[in-house]
Design an enzyme around this catalytic site. Sequence first.
Site: not given
Ligand code: PAF
Length: 280
Positions: A32-33, A38, A150-151, A154, A187
């Site tokens: 969110g935010a 996004h 950005k991540d 991840q 965010s």
């Molecule tokens: O990147 C994010 O916003 C979070 O790490 C995710 C992938 C939604 C998991 O909570």
Amino acid sequence: MVEILKTPEDLRAFSKNLRAQNKTLGFVPTMGALHEGHLTLARTALENCDACIISIFVNPKQFAPHEDFDRYPRQLDKDAELLASVGVDAVFAPDIEVMYPKDFQTTVSLSEITKPLEGEFRPTHFAGVSTVVTRLLLLVGADKAFFGEKDYQQLRLIKQLAKDLAIPTEIIGVPIVREKSGLALSSRNAYLSAEERPIADQLNVILKTMASEFKSGDAISDIEHRAAQKLLEIGFRKIDYITIRDAETLLPPTIETKSHRILAAAFLGKTRLIDNISAD
Ligand code: PAF
């Protein structure tokens, strides 16, 4: 208005309806935010799939006790409005008990890719991310899921877990959306004061300098050292890392490295900023 789904049953009904129309589903997981980054993920999902669902869940498992879970911005109504303007079909906004029922026992954790960088400085973070993302991917059952670069680490680990666990959703990385200044949208930028903003803008400028020094053949250790000095000089308080890595393994480059990535995480006041760019 965009449809708000709260439970696995709502999700099943939503996707059954889509499947009946032979439509493909794109998924964008978020906390969110929402910002333009996004919304770009949602637009990319809509360009690649017939319908798009976005999840909004601030996942407690990926925050350490001293991190910003409590103050993380929450604004579901505003987020839903933004998503309606982009044409997203539904929002999955589960309550905590839906994501983690009382008897929840499973943790998904990856080995190599989670060890360096973020893994060193946020040792519990990635197990929280991989657990929630696995559950979300399985609940939503989309054809494709979209994550921001950005991540970067991840994204690497989510691609790995989807492959390792044979999750039948294709994982797609989407380039970072930036302010004109180069600052990567986040965010957490909402935490920055007016004085901190122009300093934050310099993070990407410094990464770009590193890329051009790397291309000119300077030694990696010198480039990293100069960049770290510069960050501290301009007002960053603490640097977790600012480094050039193998873009696949995120370890220091070797002769086998095919592409390079420059990644940084540093604190400006209380705000931890991250950014990354390609070095090639
Ligand atoms: O990147 C994010 O916003 C979070 O790490 C995710 C992938 C939604 C998991 O909570």
